[in-house]
Design an enzyme around this catalytic site. Sequence first.
Site, short mmCIF file in Angstrom:
data_model
loop_
_atom_site.label_atom_id
_atom_site.label_comp_id
_atom_site.label_asym_id
_atom_site.label_seq_id
_atom_site.Cartn_x
_atom_site.Cartn_y
_atom_site.Cartn_z
N HIS A 14 75.74 -3.07 52.28
CA HIS A 14 76.61 -3.65 50.87
C HIS A 14 77.24 -4.07 51.21
O HIS A 14 78.86 -4.26 50.61
CB HIS A 14 76.88 -2.56 50.79
CG HIS A 14 75.73 -1.19 49.44
ND1 HIS A 14 74.69 -1.58 48.84
CD2 HIS A 14 75.30 -0.89 50.45
CE1 HIS A 14 74.30 -0.42 48.56
NE2 HIS A 14 74.33 -0.05 49.42
N CYS A 31 69.46 -3.53 50.16
CA CYS A 31 69.89 -1.78 49.56
C CYS A 31 68.39 -1.39 49.28
O CYS A 31 67.49 -1.59 49.85
CB CYS A 31 70.72 -0.81 48.85
SG CYS A 31 71.21 0.27 50.32
N GLU A 86 77.91 -7.01 48.69
CA GLU A 86 78.47 -7.18 47.73
C GLU A 86 79.99 -6.46 47.24
O GLU A 86 80.55 -7.24 46.39
CB GLU A 86 77.56 -6.97 46.38
CG GLU A 86 77.38 -5.40 45.83
CD GLU A 86 76.73 -4.51 46.97
OE1 GLU A 86 76.13 -4.68 47.68
OE2 GLU A 86 76.94 -2.95 46.49
N1 LIG Z 1 67.90 4.97 47.40
C1 LIG Z 1 67.71 3.79 48.45
C2 LIG Z 1 68.84 2.79 48.41
C3 LIG Z 1 70.05 3.18 48.70
C4 LIG Z 1 70.74 2.38 47.99
O1 LIG Z 1 70.59 1.03 46.94
N2 LIG Z 1 71.73 2.52 48.14
C5 LIG Z 1 73.19 2.29 46.86
C6 LIG Z 1 73.62 2.65 46.01
C7 LIG Z 1 73.19 4.03 45.86
C8 LIG Z 1 74.75 4.85 45.16
O2 LIG Z 1 75.81 4.19 44.80
O3 LIG Z 1 74.92 6.45 45.67
C9 LIG Z 1 67.60 4.75 49.65
O4 LIG Z 1 68.99 6.38 49.50
O5 LIG Z 1 67.97 4.34 51.24
#
Ligand SMILES: N[C@@H](CCC(=O)NCCCC(=O)O)C(=O)O
Length: 254
Positions: free
Chosen positions: A223, A115, A225
């Site tokens: 994701h 991500c 994971e």
């Molecule tokens: N901020 C970036 C990457 C998005 C990301 O890593 N999301 C995973 C966790 C986000 C959450 O728990 O809300 C984007 O928005 O593209």
Amino acid sequence: MSKAPRPLIAVPTDVKQFENYTWHTAPGQYLTAAIDVAEVTPLLVPSFGDRIDIDAVLDGVDGVLITGAKSNVHPALYGAEPGPAYEPYDEARDATSLPLIRAAIARGVPLLAICRGIQELNVALGGTLATEIQELEGRMDHRAPDAPTPDERFAIQHPVRIAPNSCLAGILNDDSIRVNSVHRQAIDRLAPRLEVAAVADDGTIEAVSLRDSKAFVVGVQWHPEYWARSDAPSRRIFEAFGEAVRAHKAARTA
Ligand SMILES: N[C@@H](CCC(=O)NCCCC(=O)O)C(=O)O
């Protein structure tokens, strides 16, 4: 006969303020997938930028896992004008993860970027990002459902097409899988050394790998994971990462 010690992987951290302290931290879902499915031991790397000896870190691990985060890569790192559409930032993480990514690739250390991680991988190698992609013509809304529980936010949502003959095609042995989606940014200009490994129906780049790479270097926008124990493609990605990490350790210690 004693069991072979599990290989170690480096995980760069997010910097957060909580209970009057500054924390360098990573979400548990990535760490448990590394432990339970990749069968490696994650070590958190505090995000102190050039105060961290990246070579010393990479001397001691056999893989790097770059996690997701709510924060975004600072737009100045890829020539865009900062502003509310790019916020929030975590510049300390940027200053640690981008050099770590470049050094891991230079040394052939296996790298799985998830991500925010695929976005950092692209920027680290000279690419750019688009922000608020749900507002772009022809794009789907890739943000998480507005739901109260993590299982609902990380629910499997949409298909992605796996590029034939890509590194990911070899790992998944499939031409299409369904993935979750929790992002509002995505790769815009692809870094020269990366190649597309998966795309969504709206053309959003959903996975990349390093062109002509001997080492495992995979970035995914979704994701794996989160459902790594129960969703076969998610499991397979973490198993393949663990296999690459063990192979790196075996070669390093031969
Ligand atoms: N901020 C970036 C990457 C998005 C990301 O890593 N999301 C995973 C966790 C986000 C959450 O728990 O809300 C984007 O928005 O593209």
